[in-house]
Design a protein around this motif. Structure first.
Motif, short mmCIF file in Angstrom:
data_model
loop_
_atom_site.label_atom_id
_atom_site.label_comp_id
_atom_site.label_asym_id
_atom_site.label_seq_id
_atom_site.Cartn_x
_atom_site.Cartn_y
_atom_site.Cartn_z
N GLY A 32 0.78 -1.50 0.18
CA GLY A 32 0.23 -0.04 0.21
C GLY A 32 1.07 1.20 -0.41
O GLY A 32 0.61 2.24 -0.59
N ARG A 33 1.80 1.62 1.02
CA ARG A 33 2.53 3.11 0.74
C ARG A 33 3.50 2.52 0.23
O ARG A 33 3.57 4.31 -0.38
N PRO A 34 4.72 1.98 -0.42
CA PRO A 34 4.92 1.70 -1.98
C PRO A 34 4.29 2.42 -3.12
O PRO A 34 4.60 3.57 -3.99
N ALA A 54 2.23 6.63 -6.79
CA ALA A 54 1.57 6.54 -7.56
C ALA A 54 1.20 8.70 -6.98
O ALA A 54 1.25 9.66 -8.13
N ALA A 55 1.42 8.96 -6.58
CA ALA A 55 1.40 10.39 -6.09
C ALA A 55 2.37 11.60 -6.94
O ALA A 55 2.21 11.97 -7.02
N ALA A 56 3.23 10.64 -6.88
CA ALA A 56 4.44 11.35 -7.82
C ALA A 56 4.50 10.73 -8.94
O ALA A 56 5.44 11.79 -9.94
N LEU A 106 -0.20 0.78 -14.43
CA LEU A 106 1.16 0.27 -14.65
C LEU A 106 1.92 -0.05 -12.84
O LEU A 106 2.49 -1.63 -12.77
N LEU A 107 1.67 0.82 -12.23
CA LEU A 107 1.59 -0.01 -10.47
C LEU A 107 0.89 -0.96 -10.12
O LEU A 107 1.10 -1.96 -9.85
N ARG A 109 -6.19 6.62 -1.18
CA ARG A 109 -7.62 7.70 -0.21
C ARG A 109 -7.16 6.92 1.29
O ARG A 109 -6.69 7.79 2.17
N ALA A 110 -6.62 5.79 1.21
CA ALA A 110 -5.78 5.41 2.58
C ALA A 110 -5.02 6.25 3.01
O ALA A 110 -4.70 6.17 4.92
N GLU A 111 -4.13 6.95 2.42
CA GLU A 111 -3.13 7.39 2.91
C GLU A 111 -2.38 8.59 2.18
O GLU A 111 -1.91 9.28 1.65
N PRO A 112 -3.68 9.67 2.90
CA PRO A 112 -3.62 11.11 2.20
C PRO A 112 -2.35 11.61 2.73
O PRO A 112 -1.94 12.89 2.04
#
Length: 60
Positions: free
Chosen positions: A19-21, A26-28, A34-35, A51-54
């Motif tokens: 999730g975090r990576p 994706a935020a980058a 592709l992810l 959404r879970a890692e705002p």
């Protein structure tokens, strides 16, 4: 509200290092499709991680 079992699955994958990576990349600006393919998850799951890692910090 998501189904309780689906919520557990998302939480479990987040703690398993997916999730975090995925959310950070994706935020980058990396392609969510592709992810999803790389991590072996559904594209919608990538969006749920976002959404879970705002507070995902984009550094670099």
């Amino acid at each position: 509200m998501p189904h309780p079992l689906m919520r557990w699955r998302c939480d479990n994958q987040s703690t398993n290092g997916i999730g975090r990576p995925a959310a950070r990349r994706a935020a980058a600006g990396e392609s969510k499709s592709l992810l999803a393919k790389e991590f072996g998850i559904d594209r919608e799951t990538v969006y749920s991680y976002l959404r879970a890692e705002p507070a995902v910090a984009v550094t670099g």
